[in-house]
Design an enzyme around this catalytic site. Structure first.
Site, PDB file in Angstrom:
ATOM      1  N   LYS A 118      -3.903   5.960   2.077  1.00 56.88           N
ATOM      2  CA  LYS A 118      -2.483   5.909   1.716  1.00 56.88           C
ATOM      3  C   LYS A 118      -1.554   6.234   2.875  1.00 56.88           C
ATOM      4  O   LYS A 118      -0.429   5.735   2.931  1.00 56.88           O
ATOM      5  CB  LYS A 118      -2.207   6.839   0.530  1.00 56.88           C
ATOM      6  CG  LYS A 118      -2.989   6.452  -0.721  1.00 56.88           C
ATOM      7  CD  LYS A 118      -2.711   7.374  -1.896  1.00 56.88           C
ATOM      8  CE  LYS A 118      -1.397   7.065  -2.539  1.00 56.88           C
ATOM      9  NZ  LYS A 118      -1.246   7.728  -3.857  1.00 56.88           N
ATOM     10  N   ASP A 142       4.509   5.834  -6.864  1.00 55.85           N
ATOM     11  CA  ASP A 142       4.102   7.077  -7.521  1.00 55.85           C
ATOM     12  C   ASP A 142       5.277   7.828  -8.130  1.00 55.85           C
ATOM     13  O   ASP A 142       5.223   8.261  -9.284  1.00 55.85           O
ATOM     14  CB  ASP A 142       3.372   7.991  -6.535  1.00 55.85           C
ATOM     15  CG  ASP A 142       1.950   7.534  -6.246  1.00 55.85           C
ATOM     16  OD1 ASP A 142       1.378   6.824  -7.093  1.00 55.85           O
ATOM     17  OD2 ASP A 142       1.420   7.884  -5.185  1.00 55.85           O
TER      18      ASP A 142
END
Length: 275
Positions: free
Chosen positions: A65, A101
């Site tokens: 990520k 997110d």
């Protein structure tokens, strides 16, 4: 057939194929979503396959990520300061990346406990990793300007507070319970409470009775923190909804249909978690 994937290492535990597979079947799409074991050494090669049209895009999980931003053509503004990417798609031959997110967490919070927006007080976030950064950013975008961060490693909390700017304060980990006074929302973004990771060990005696308590851990679905909060009468929000809601924007980008997070989808994932 359109294809997308979730990439990471290890990847076998990812529930993303169940989520996207449910939507693909529901909408009757000629599409496939799969797991792909990709590590740092072959990340660039996989992204080139996306650029070449083999895949419409991908979700990105650990340990990748933080590595994607340097390998794509554009990172959207909402992800530029986070240092963490979870969604990639192709526009022509240009790779675009973002983080969903924070938006996914807030969408789940709004769906499960919309009253949080009417509760005055601070937002308390436990943890200082990528998820914490995205969630703090989401709260700031929602107009909350009193945010407290507490992390076992104080330096990481301080770095995140500096990164997120004005209105974000740090609470020493050993004093985190005292930081709950006048809180409107408490969010655990650490792994504590996850199966095999130890307990958060946070007394809630000082927490405002109206405060909403959220945990991004979803194995188990009801963490010790949420069990304690439930017993005290707080409205609680589990971690599964964030997983489901953060998947929506990517699916729409890759397959051209905006899916919905429904009780049927949630039930399917819960059944898999408890199997």
């Amino acid at each position: 057939m359109k294809r997308a994937a979730v990439i990471g290492q290890p990847i076998a535990q990812s529930r993303s194929p169940l989520i996207h597979g449910h939507w693909i079947a529901h909408h009757g799409l000629d599409a496939r979503y799969e797991r792909r074991e990709v590590g740092p050494d072959n990340l660039e090669g996989f992204l080139e396959r996306v650029r070449d049209g083999e895949f419409e895009g991908c979700n990105v999980t650990m340990p990748l990520k933080g590595l994607v931003a340097d390998l794509v053509d554009e990172v959207l503004p909402e992800a530029q300061a986070l240092g963490s990417i979870n969604t990639v798609w192709c526009d022509g031959r240009r790779l675009i990346a973002t983080s969903t997110d924070g938006a996914g967490f807030l969408a789940h919070l709004d769906q499960s406990a919309p009253q949080w927006r009417r509760i005055d007080g601070a937002i308390v976030v436990l943890g200082a990793g990528g998820a914490a950064s995205a969630i703090v950013d989401a709260f700031q975008r929602a107009g909350r300007d009193q945010i407290r961060i507490s992390n076992r490693t104080r330096a990481r909390a301080e770095a995140l507070a500096v990164e997120r700017g004005r209105g974000v304060d740090v609470i020493v980990w050993d004093q985190r319970a005292a930081g709950l006074r006048d809180a409107a929302v408490l969010v655990n973004t650490t792994a504590l409470g996850m199966t095999g990771k130890g307990d958060l060990e946070l007394p809630l005696d000082d927490l405002n009775s109206e405060a909403v308590v959220a945990d991004i851990v979803y194995v188990p679905l009801i963490t010790p923190l949420l069990a304690d909060a439930n017993q005290r009468g707080h409205v609680t929000v589990d971690g599964l909804g964030m997983l489901l809601h953060q998947a929506v924007p990517g699916f729409e980008r890759w397959f051209g249909v905006r899916p919905e997070v429904t009780t049927d989808l949630r039930s399917a994932i819960v059944a898999d978690l408890t199997a």
